[in-house]
Design a protein around this motif. Structure first.
Motif, mmCIF file in Angstrom:
data_model
loop_
_atom_site.group_PDB
_atom_site.id
_atom_site.type_symbol
_atom_site.label_atom_id
_atom_site.label_comp_id
_atom_site.label_asym_id
_atom_site.label_seq_id
_atom_site.Cartn_x
_atom_site.Cartn_y
_atom_site.Cartn_z
ATOM 1 N N ARG A 58 0.950 -1.214 -0.026
ATOM 2 C CA ARG A 58 -0.230 0.096 0.053
ATOM 3 C C ARG A 58 0.872 1.184 0.020
ATOM 4 N NH1 ARG A 58 -2.910 -2.481 5.558
ATOM 5 N NH2 ARG A 58 -3.957 -4.022 4.285
ATOM 6 N N PRO A 59 0.499 2.100 -0.412
ATOM 7 C CA PRO A 59 1.334 3.643 -0.352
ATOM 8 C C PRO A 59 1.745 4.021 1.035
ATOM 9 C CG PRO A 59 -0.684 3.886 -1.524
ATOM 10 C CD PRO A 59 -1.016 2.735 -1.096
ATOM 11 N N SER A 60 1.115 3.544 1.891
ATOM 12 C CA SER A 60 1.633 3.977 3.381
ATOM 13 C C SER A 60 2.716 3.068 3.962
ATOM 14 C CB SER A 60 0.614 3.657 4.410
ATOM 15 O OG SER A 60 -0.285 2.302 4.471
ATOM 16 N N ASP A 61 2.911 1.943 3.062
ATOM 17 C CA ASP A 61 4.213 0.866 3.279
ATOM 18 C C ASP A 61 5.376 1.466 3.197
ATOM 19 O OD1 ASP A 61 2.503 -1.265 4.436
ATOM 20 O OD2 ASP A 61 2.144 -1.735 2.103
ATOM 21 N N ARG A 62 6.338 0.956 3.948
ATOM 22 C CA ARG A 62 7.728 1.512 3.475
ATOM 23 C C ARG A 62 8.297 0.585 2.386
ATOM 24 N NH1 ARG A 62 9.953 5.155 6.876
ATOM 25 N NH2 ARG A 62 8.910 5.468 8.967
ATOM 26 N N PHE A 63 9.401 0.978 1.618
ATOM 27 C CA PHE A 63 9.946 0.052 0.601
ATOM 28 C C PHE A 63 10.198 -1.379 1.052
ATOM 29 C CE2 PHE A 63 11.676 3.459 -2.602
ATOM 30 C CZ PHE A 63 10.510 4.129 -2.583
ATOM 31 N N ARG A 64 9.538 -2.164 0.343
ATOM 32 C CA ARG A 64 10.113 -3.507 0.727
ATOM 33 C C ARG A 64 11.522 -3.784 0.719
ATOM 34 N NH1 ARG A 64 10.892 -8.528 -1.796
ATOM 35 N NH2 ARG A 64 9.719 -10.167 -0.781
ATOM 36 N N SER A 65 12.066 -4.575 1.664
ATOM 37 C CA SER A 65 13.383 -4.769 1.793
ATOM 38 C C SER A 65 13.392 -6.041 0.840
ATOM 39 C CB SER A 65 13.680 -5.236 3.255
ATOM 40 O OG SER A 65 13.568 -3.990 3.845
ATOM 41 N N PRO A 66 14.623 -6.297 0.274
ATOM 42 C CA PRO A 66 14.808 -7.390 -0.688
ATOM 43 C C PRO A 66 15.229 -8.699 0.083
ATOM 44 C CG PRO A 66 16.870 -6.048 -0.957
ATOM 45 C CD PRO A 66 15.998 -5.263 0.211
ATOM 46 N N PHE A 67 15.430 -8.571 1.326
ATOM 47 C CA PHE A 67 15.858 -10.002 2.033
ATOM 48 C C PHE A 67 15.071 -9.926 3.404
ATOM 49 C CE2 PHE A 67 19.811 -8.797 -0.187
ATOM 50 C CZ PHE A 67 19.736 -9.988 -1.256
ATOM 51 N N PRO A 68 14.735 -10.840 3.941
ATOM 52 C CA PRO A 68 13.609 -11.119 5.295
ATOM 53 C C PRO A 68 14.703 -10.742 6.399
ATOM 54 C CG PRO A 68 14.311 -13.213 4.471
ATOM 55 C CD PRO A 68 14.728 -12.276 3.359
#
Length: 254
Positions: free
Chosen positions: A107-117
């Motif tokens: 969603r727009p409110s989410d921070r950029f997804r990290s490529p690794f868990p």
């Protein structure tokens, strides 16, 4: 795509700690940046192209945890574009009513997804190196914008005469010590710019540097504008104060 991912993965080794390389620091060529100087502003078109470079090249290994997708509105992306960009990433959320974690579209409110868990997974994918978060990379390096641009454009296919090649390393003209573990991450026409701008190495490096500079200081323009207003206010106040002083002393003399 595999080549792009490998190049982006190797970027962690270079961006993480340039000071670890042997040899003296190399003087960086000084570039003209739209955001430089007292009245500088970010080139929105360049920043948008830079985001595309980050998304297609850098994001395979490098996180930008300080940014949320909705922040992209500051570089001119529309709400619909931001929603579409966010929805391309699957975000871990939860727990749900059953106590389990689950993935959902971003969603727009989410921070950029990290490529690794997690950190261990990141190190395992990058020969033990932990890919640096790029949110503040321009602020974290001395002369950050010029450093990043020079690093991305400083690769040479072969070292100068008399310099012995190092196995598994790559020659970079502007990296301290010159030998760097990161393979060249940018190649001509690696991305397709929607506005028709030629995707040369220099152009992509300039655009992604502009994007990183904005990410590191998204409030830069507002802070400078406030500073100019404060300076103007102090100039006017100083003039009024001087005028009042002259008036008071003139009256006392009589």
């Amino acid at each position: 795509m595999r080549i792009v991912r490998l190049a982006a993965a190797a970027a962690a080794l270079a961006l993480a700690s340039p000071a670890q390389a042997a040899g003296p620091a190399v003087p960086l060529p000084q570039q003209e940046w739209s955001f430089g100087g007292l009245f500088g502003t970010f080139d929105r078109a360049s920043a948008q192209r830079g985001f595309l470079v980050y998304k297609q090249v850098c994001a395979a290994c490098h996180a930008m945890k300080q940014l949320a997708y909705r922040n992209l509105a500051d570089i001119g992306l529309s709400e619909d574009e931001i929603r579409a960009i966010a929805a391309e990433s699957m975000i871990m959320d939860g727990p749900n009513d059953d106590g389990e974690m689950f993935e959902r579209p971003g969603r727009p409110s989410d921070r950029f997804r990290s490529p690794f868990p997690n950190e261990r997974a990141a190190r395992a994918a990058n020969q033990g190196a932990y890919p640096v978060d790029l949110s503040l990379i321009v602020k974290a390096r001395p002369d950050g914008a010029n450093y990043l641009y020079a690093l991305l454009t400083g690769y040479r296919e072969t070292p100068p005469d008399g310099v012995e090649p190092m196995e598994g390393m790559h020659y970079n003209e502007y990296f301290p010590g010159h030998w760097i573990a990161m393979a060249q991450p940018l190649w001509p026409d690696m991305v397709d710019y929607a506005d028709g701008t030629p995707a040369t190495i220099e152009q992509m490096a300039r655009d992604v540097t502009t994007f990183m500079a904005w990410a590191a200081e998204p409030e830069l323009e507002q802070r400078r504008a406030m500073g100019v207003r404060v300076i103007l206010f102090l100039i006017v106040l100083g003039g009024l104060t001087y005028g009042v002083k002259r008036k008071i002393w003139a009256d006392l003399k009589h």
